[in-house]
Design a protein around this motif. Sequence first.
Motif, mmCIF file in Angstrom:
data_model
loop_
_atom_site.group_PDB
_atom_site.id
_atom_site.type_symbol
_atom_site.label_atom_id
_atom_site.label_comp_id
_atom_site.label_asym_id
_atom_site.label_seq_id
_atom_site.Cartn_x
_atom_site.Cartn_y
_atom_site.Cartn_z
ATOM 1 N N LEU A 29 0.840 -1.192 0.000
ATOM 2 C CA LEU A 29 0.000 0.000 0.000
ATOM 3 C C LEU A 29 0.873 1.239 0.000
ATOM 4 O O LEU A 29 1.841 1.326 0.763
ATOM 5 N N GLU A 30 0.551 2.202 -0.854
ATOM 6 C CA GLU A 30 1.293 3.461 -0.917
ATOM 7 C C GLU A 30 0.308 4.603 -1.058
ATOM 8 O O GLU A 30 -0.659 4.505 -1.820
ATOM 9 N N HIS A 31 0.545 5.678 -0.302
ATOM 10 C CA HIS A 31 -0.300 6.861 -0.412
ATOM 11 C C HIS A 31 0.476 8.077 0.079
ATOM 12 O O HIS A 31 0.970 8.085 1.216
ATOM 13 N N GLU A 32 0.604 9.058 -0.782
ATOM 14 C CA GLU A 32 1.272 10.316 -0.454
ATOM 15 C C GLU A 32 2.611 10.107 0.247
ATOM 16 O O GLU A 32 2.936 10.775 1.228
ATOM 17 N N GLY A 33 3.386 9.151 -0.240
ATOM 18 C CA GLY A 33 4.722 8.901 0.289
ATOM 19 C C GLY A 33 4.805 7.900 1.422
ATOM 20 O O GLY A 33 5.882 7.431 1.756
ATOM 21 N N ALA A 34 3.686 7.570 2.042
ATOM 22 C CA ALA A 34 3.681 6.538 3.087
ATOM 23 C C ALA A 34 3.599 5.166 2.430
ATOM 24 O O ALA A 34 3.031 5.022 1.350
ATOM 25 N N GLN A 35 4.173 4.157 3.071
ATOM 26 C CA GLN A 35 4.175 2.793 2.535
ATOM 27 C C GLN A 35 3.869 1.790 3.636
ATOM 28 O O GLN A 35 4.273 1.985 4.789
ATOM 29 N N ALA A 36 3.179 0.722 3.250
ATOM 30 C CA ALA A 36 2.918 -0.378 4.183
ATOM 31 C C ALA A 36 2.838 -1.675 3.402
ATOM 32 O O ALA A 36 2.487 -1.688 2.220
ATOM 33 N N GLU A 37 3.186 -2.772 4.056
ATOM 34 C CA GLU A 37 2.990 -4.120 3.531
ATOM 35 C C GLU A 37 2.204 -4.882 4.582
ATOM 36 O O GLU A 37 2.567 -4.882 5.760
ATOM 37 N N VAL A 38 1.131 -5.519 4.131
ATOM 38 C CA VAL A 38 0.253 -6.238 5.041
ATOM 39 C C VAL A 38 -0.006 -7.621 4.476
ATOM 40 O O VAL A 38 -0.374 -7.764 3.303
ATOM 41 N N CYS A 39 0.190 -8.646 5.295
ATOM 42 C CA CYS A 39 -0.107 -10.012 4.873
ATOM 43 C C CYS A 39 -1.624 -10.142 4.747
ATOM 44 O O CYS A 39 -2.364 -9.783 5.668
ATOM 45 N N VAL A 40 -2.103 -10.620 3.628
ATOM 46 C CA VAL A 40 -3.536 -10.710 3.377
ATOM 47 C C VAL A 40 -4.202 -11.659 4.374
ATOM 48 O O VAL A 40 -5.281 -11.371 4.883
ATOM 49 N N HIS A 41 -3.572 -12.759 4.681
ATOM 50 C CA HIS A 41 -4.127 -13.713 5.645
ATOM 51 C C HIS A 41 -3.737 -13.280 7.055
ATOM 52 O O HIS A 41 -2.577 -13.327 7.432
ATOM 53 N N GLY A 42 -4.695 -12.802 7.815
ATOM 54 C CA GLY A 42 -4.444 -12.393 9.182
ATOM 55 C C GLY A 42 -4.140 -10.919 9.368
ATOM 56 O O GLY A 42 -4.020 -10.449 10.477
ATOM 57 N N ALA A 43 -4.003 -10.185 8.267
ATOM 58 C CA ALA A 43 -3.749 -8.741 8.309
ATOM 59 C C ALA A 43 -2.532 -8.376 9.162
ATOM 60 O O ALA A 43 -2.509 -7.360 9.830
ATOM 61 N N GLN A 44 -1.506 -9.194 9.122
ATOM 62 C CA GLN A 44 -0.259 -8.926 9.852
ATOM 63 C C GLN A 44 0.523 -7.832 9.141
ATOM 64 O O GLN A 44 0.856 -7.959 7.968
ATOM 65 N N HIS A 47 5.482 -4.165 7.259
ATOM 66 C CA HIS A 47 6.316 -2.993 7.000
ATOM 67 C C HIS A 47 5.427 -1.766 7.080
ATOM 68 O O HIS A 47 4.284 -1.780 6.633
ATOM 69 N N TYR A 48 5.958 -0.690 7.659
ATOM 70 C CA TYR A 48 5.260 0.590 7.659
ATOM 71 C C TYR A 48 6.284 1.716 7.722
ATOM 72 O O TYR A 48 7.199 1.681 8.551
ATOM 73 N N ARG A 49 6.131 2.657 6.825
ATOM 74 C CA ARG A 49 6.983 3.846 6.838
ATOM 75 C C ARG A 49 6.102 5.046 6.511
ATOM 76 O O ARG A 49 5.530 5.126 5.425
ATOM 77 N N PRO A 50 5.975 5.988 7.450
ATOM 78 C CA PRO A 50 5.180 7.183 7.166
ATOM 79 C C PRO A 50 5.874 8.052 6.115
ATOM 80 O O PRO A 50 7.080 7.941 5.913
ATOM 81 N N ALA A 51 5.127 8.911 5.477
ATOM 82 C CA ALA A 51 5.689 9.813 4.473
ATOM 83 C C ALA A 51 6.820 10.625 5.078
ATOM 84 O O ALA A 51 6.663 11.228 6.135
ATOM 85 N N GLY A 52 7.981 10.577 4.438
ATOM 86 C CA GLY A 52 9.132 11.343 4.889
ATOM 87 C C GLY A 52 9.784 10.815 6.152
ATOM 88 O O GLY A 52 10.691 11.436 6.690
ATOM 89 N N GLY A 53 9.338 9.667 6.634
ATOM 90 C CA GLY A 53 9.868 9.136 7.881
ATOM 91 C C GLY A 53 10.678 7.871 7.691
ATOM 92 O O GLY A 53 10.949 7.443 6.579
ATOM 93 N N GLU A 54 11.044 7.292 8.811
ATOM 94 C CA GLU A 54 11.807 6.046 8.818
ATOM 95 C C GLU A 54 10.872 4.880 9.109
ATOM 96 O O GLU A 54 9.741 5.066 9.557
ATOM 97 N N GLU A 55 11.390 3.685 8.898
ATOM 98 C CA GLU A 55 10.635 2.461 9.177
ATOM 99 C C GLU A 55 9.976 2.553 10.547
ATOM 100 O O GLU A 55 10.630 2.915 11.532
#
Length: 64
Positions: A29-44, A47-55
Amino acid sequence: MIDLWQRQFGHPAHISFRAGPGGLPVALLEHEGAQAEVCVHGAQALHYRPAGGEEGLWLSRARW
């Protein structure tokens, strides 16, 4: 299955799917510079990184 989700739910600029750890499907998932990865099974969150930020999540290498 990943191809089906990509066709039904994917969005070129914001949502894509891939095979993740152990072949489990992962949504990228990406939106306005923020990024996330979510496992579809279980919504785990894998990865998450806010826009302009660190992991924003720390995961042990032993997580799998």
